[in-house]
Structures are given as structure tokens and as C-alpha cells.
Design a protein around this motif. Structure first.
Motif, mmCIF file in Angstrom:
data_model
loop_
_atom_site.group_PDB
_atom_site.id
_atom_site.type_symbol
_atom_site.label_atom_id
_atom_site.label_comp_id
_atom_site.label_asym_id
_atom_site.label_seq_id
_atom_site.Cartn_x
_atom_site.Cartn_y
_atom_site.Cartn_z
ATOM 1 N N UNK A 190 0.800 -1.227 0.000
ATOM 2 C CA UNK A 190 0.000 0.000 0.000
ATOM 3 C C UNK A 190 0.834 1.280 0.000
ATOM 4 N N UNK A 191 1.872 1.411 0.860
ATOM 5 C CA UNK A 191 2.642 2.666 0.838
ATOM 6 C C UNK A 191 3.282 2.949 -0.513
ATOM 7 N N UNK A 192 3.587 1.894 -1.269
ATOM 8 C CA UNK A 192 4.158 2.089 -2.605
ATOM 9 C C UNK A 192 3.091 2.538 -3.599
ATOM 10 N N UNK A 193 1.848 2.056 -3.399
ATOM 11 C CA UNK A 193 0.767 2.358 -4.342
ATOM 12 C C UNK A 193 0.282 3.796 -4.248
ATOM 13 N N UNK A 194 0.578 4.480 -3.130
ATOM 14 C CA UNK A 194 0.109 5.867 -2.958
ATOM 15 C C UNK A 194 1.241 6.882 -3.124
ATOM 16 N N UNK A 195 2.382 6.441 -3.594
ATOM 17 C CA UNK A 195 3.471 7.378 -3.882
ATOM 18 C C UNK A 195 3.059 8.288 -5.046
ATOM 19 N N UNK A 196 3.676 9.465 -5.175
ATOM 20 C CA UNK A 196 3.401 10.315 -6.347
ATOM 21 C C UNK A 196 3.620 9.516 -7.633
ATOM 22 N N UNK A 197 2.841 9.834 -8.654
ATOM 23 C CA UNK A 197 2.849 9.024 -9.875
ATOM 24 C C UNK A 197 4.256 8.836 -10.459
ATOM 25 N N UNK A 198 5.055 9.891 -10.431
ATOM 26 C CA UNK A 198 6.387 9.786 -11.036
ATOM 27 C C UNK A 198 7.341 8.924 -10.215
ATOM 28 N N UNK A 199 6.982 8.630 -8.937
ATOM 29 C CA UNK A 199 7.825 7.783 -8.077
ATOM 30 C C UNK A 199 7.234 6.394 -7.880
ATOM 31 N N UNK A 200 6.005 6.208 -8.318
ATOM 32 C CA UNK A 200 5.278 4.982 -8.006
ATOM 33 C C UNK A 200 5.783 3.797 -8.836
ATOM 34 N N UNK A 201 6.167 2.684 -8.177
ATOM 35 C CA UNK A 201 6.576 1.501 -8.940
ATOM 36 C C UNK A 201 5.383 0.903 -9.680
ATOM 37 N N UNK A 202 5.676 0.072 -10.659
ATOM 38 C CA UNK A 202 4.594 -0.630 -11.353
ATOM 39 C C UNK A 202 3.917 -1.597 -10.390
ATOM 40 N N UNK A 203 2.724 -2.050 -10.773
ATOM 41 C CA UNK A 203 1.997 -3.000 -9.941
ATOM 42 C C UNK A 203 2.840 -4.253 -9.701
ATOM 43 N N UNK A 204 3.495 -4.718 -10.745
ATOM 44 C CA UNK A 204 4.321 -5.918 -10.612
ATOM 45 C C UNK A 204 5.478 -5.685 -9.645
ATOM 46 N N UNK A 205 6.085 -4.479 -9.703
ATOM 47 C CA UNK A 205 7.196 -4.159 -8.805
ATOM 48 C C UNK A 205 6.720 -4.028 -7.361
ATOM 49 N N UNK A 206 5.498 -3.490 -7.189
ATOM 50 C CA UNK A 206 4.928 -3.399 -5.837
ATOM 51 C C UNK A 206 4.746 -4.785 -5.242
ATOM 52 N N UNK A 207 4.191 -5.711 -6.028
ATOM 53 C CA UNK A 207 3.960 -7.072 -5.539
ATOM 54 C C UNK A 207 5.286 -7.787 -5.272
ATOM 55 N N UNK A 208 6.263 -7.531 -6.111
ATOM 56 C CA UNK A 208 7.573 -8.162 -5.920
ATOM 57 C C UNK A 208 8.212 -7.679 -4.618
ATOM 58 N N UNK A 209 8.115 -6.366 -4.346
ATOM 59 C CA UNK A 209 8.664 -5.814 -3.107
ATOM 60 C C UNK A 209 7.929 -6.374 -1.895
#
Length: 335
Positions: free
Chosen positions: A97-116
Motif C-alpha cells: 500500500x505505501x508504494x501504491x500511494x506514492x506520487x505518480x512519477x515515483x510509483x513503482x509498477x503494480x508488478x514491482x509493488x507485488x515483488x517488493x
């Protein structure tokens, strides 16, 4: 990231929660803020996080003034006592969740969020629980998920407010040892609040003892226990006998395990009478009386020593004292 707190004062109406607090925490340290409820520990933690603002004083992170900066710019992860997990989300999505609400230019892809998230689940030893909801986890597992979520954004400082306070004693013991091992692996500067002396002594590199909005002592667990700077620290970090000497305005303090009991008088020992004896696991607690002009004396002896002495209520014995610590009545350390 280092933390430097200077002359912090925080008032809530007529109540002073923090009174001119200064503290340095080195990069990579694990520090415990220890003290009774209302002593100012959580207030300082919230000020470091940017969740509260001091009336006076400054907070520096990595040498830069962060006093007026909002929480999201400080590089800080915060773990609350009651987890604060989203019930409708899976464990994996909670961590991401904290990755999904980062500013758009800093936000990882969905796949990268799940990997992290999966990487962190492995770190906290919960990789098989990714698809579960929080209510399907134990309290200890939920707290590990909360910690993984705080680590998701790779914080430079990790702040934990009574992280194990809602858990039972056995789970607390297991998790604090786990936290120490985790810290040794990730090396992020960490500060945790607790009122549990054993927890602070077992986990922290250094302990900061708070009392009524002030810092009483800062030191390693061994230093604050073996060389307490004030009567408050001596009393707060375990049981202690206090013996007052009115003539020279001092009081002497001895921990129960430093009280020696013998059947015969030896140098420095004084007569006493056994009031009661109680076995508590591997130790035996004994209360003794030195007469009507003295308060009771609490002693703690190994079970094997009791097997030799065979103490019972009413026995006449002699007591001596090791590691005596003296203080003046204004709180200053003596010997």
C-alpha cells in the motif's frame, strides 16, 4: 540516518509532555525510549516522525533540520501498537500500500509493488501468508506484517510505538528477539517506545530512560542497570531496597539479588528475621525484617542456596549487602 534532537519542549495546555529534551542517535543504532506512561516517550517519537510539532527545539535528520518538514518527506517508517492494517486487503496488498500511494512519477509498477511485498514477506518469515486477510493472522503475525509495511518504502529511520504492547507475554518475548535479529540484518536506524524494562534491555543498543518529560539517563543496557544515575532509574529498572540515612541526607539502594543471607554472622552482616519465603521458578524470594526501626528487606537467592539454608518464616539469620548504590536526597548519584 542519524537523529539529533535539541532542546525539545512540548506542552499540551498546562501539561508539559517534554521539557528541554536533547538526544543524539547514531546511524544504524537501535534505541529504546523507556519509561512509565505519560513520561513523554511517544510524544518525542511523534515529533521525530513529523506527526507532532514541538513548541521549542529542533529535530535534525542526517544533519539537516527537519523540524518543519511533513512526515512523508522525512524518510521515516512508523509502526503502531495496534497494527493499523486494512481489513479488506490481503497481507500482500497491505504491505504494498505505501508504494501504491506514492506520487505518480515515483510509483513503482503494480508488478514491482507485488515483488517488493513478497520480498518483505520473506524477510519477516510470512511468505506463505500473502493471500490472507489480517483477521486470519495471529497478533504476532499481524505485527510482523505492520513492520514489513513500514519497511516497504525503504525508510532511513524506523519508529515503533509500543510495537508489542497488545501481545501476550510469550509472543512478546519471541517477537523482540526476532526484531533484534531483523535489525542486525537491515541496519536501519530504529527507535522504539516501551514501558517494559526487560524488552528494552534485551533488544536495544542503548536505553533512554524518561521520567516526567525529562531524560533521566542514557546508556547501554548494562550501564543503566549496573550504574543507575538516579533513584528513579534504580527503582524503575527492577526491584530495589532503599535504606535512608537521615544524618548525611543520603539513601542507599541494593537490588534483591545483591542481598546475602547466612545462618552465621560474617563481616558487615546484620541480624534479621525471615518474614516469608516464596519460590518463583529458579529463584526464591525472601522478605526479612531488621526490627521495628527499619523497613523490610527483600532478597532473591538461587533455588540451590535455599536448598542449603532451608529458610522458613521466623528464622533468625544475618544479611549482608553487595553493590550498594548511594544517592543524595536531591537525586544526585553518590557512590
Amino acid at each position: 540516518m542519524s537523529i539529533r534532537v535539541r532542546n525539545i519542549t512540548r506542552r499540551f495546555g498546562s501539561f508539559t509532555a517534554l521539557n528541554d529534551i536533547s538526544l543524539d542517535i547514531a546511524d544504524g543504532e537501535l534505541v529504546a525510549l523507556l519509561g512509565p506512561s505519560g513520561s513523554g516517550k511517544t510524544t518525542l517519537l511523534r515529533i521525530i516522525a513529523g506527526l507532532d510539532v514541538p513548541d521549542l527545539g529542533t529535530v535534525e535528520l542526517a544533519g539537516e533540520d527537519a523540524t518543519g518538514r511533513p512526515p512523508q518527506t522525512r524518510g521515516v517508517g512508523f509502526v503502531f501498537q495496534h497494527y493499523a492494517l486494512f481489513r479488506h486487503m490481503t497481507v500482500r496488498d497491505n504491505i504494498a500500500f505505501p508504494l501504491s500511494v506514492k506520487p505518480r512519477h515515483e510509483r513503482p509498477t503494480k508488478a514491482a509493488q507485488h515483488e517488493r511485498a513478497m520480498e518483505l514477506l520473506r524477510l519477516v518469515q510470512l511468505e506463505g501468508y500473502a493471500g490472507r486477510r489480517p483477521h486470519q493472522l495471529s497478533g504476532g503475525q499481524r505485527q510482523r506484517v505492520a513492520l514489513a509495511r513500514a519497511l516497504a518504502v525503504e525508510p532511513k529511520v524506523l519508529l515503533l510505538d509500543e510495537p508489542f504492547g497488545a501481545l501476550d507475554a510469550q509472543v512478546r518475548k519471541e517477537l523482540r528477539r526476532w526484531l533484534r535479529r531483523l535489525h542486525d540484518e537491515v541496519h536501519v536506524t530504529s527507535v522504539f517506545v516501551t514501558h517494559d524494562q526487560e524488552e528494552a534491555m534485551e533488544v536495544a543498543d542503548r536505553v533512554v530512560v524518561f521520567n516526567q518529560g525529562r531524560i533521566e539517563q542514557v546508556g547501554t543496557p548494562e550501564e543503566v542497570y549496573q550504574r543507575p544515575a538516579s533513584p528513579f532509574v534504580h527503582r524503575f529498572l527492577g526491584d530495589a531496597n532503599e535504606f535512608k540515612a537521615h544524618r548525611d541526607a543520603t539513601s542507599s539502594w541494593v537490588r534483591p539479588h545483591d542481598v546475602r543471607i547466612a545462618r552465621y554472622q560474617v563481616d558487615g552482616s546484620v541480624p534479621a528475621t525471615v518474614r516469608w519465603v516464596k519460590a518463583v521458578g529458579p529463584v526464591v524470594r525472601v522478605e526479612l525484617s531488621r526490627g521495628p526501626d527499619h523497613g523490610p528487606v527483600e532478597a532473591e537467592i538461587p533455588y540451590e542456596r535455599q536448598a542449603d539454608l532451608r529458610l522458613v518464616a521466623g528464622d533468625k539469620v544475618f544479611v549482608g549487602f553487595d553493590s550498594v548504590r548511594a544517592f543524595s536526597y536531591d537525586g544526585g548519584a553518590g557512590i
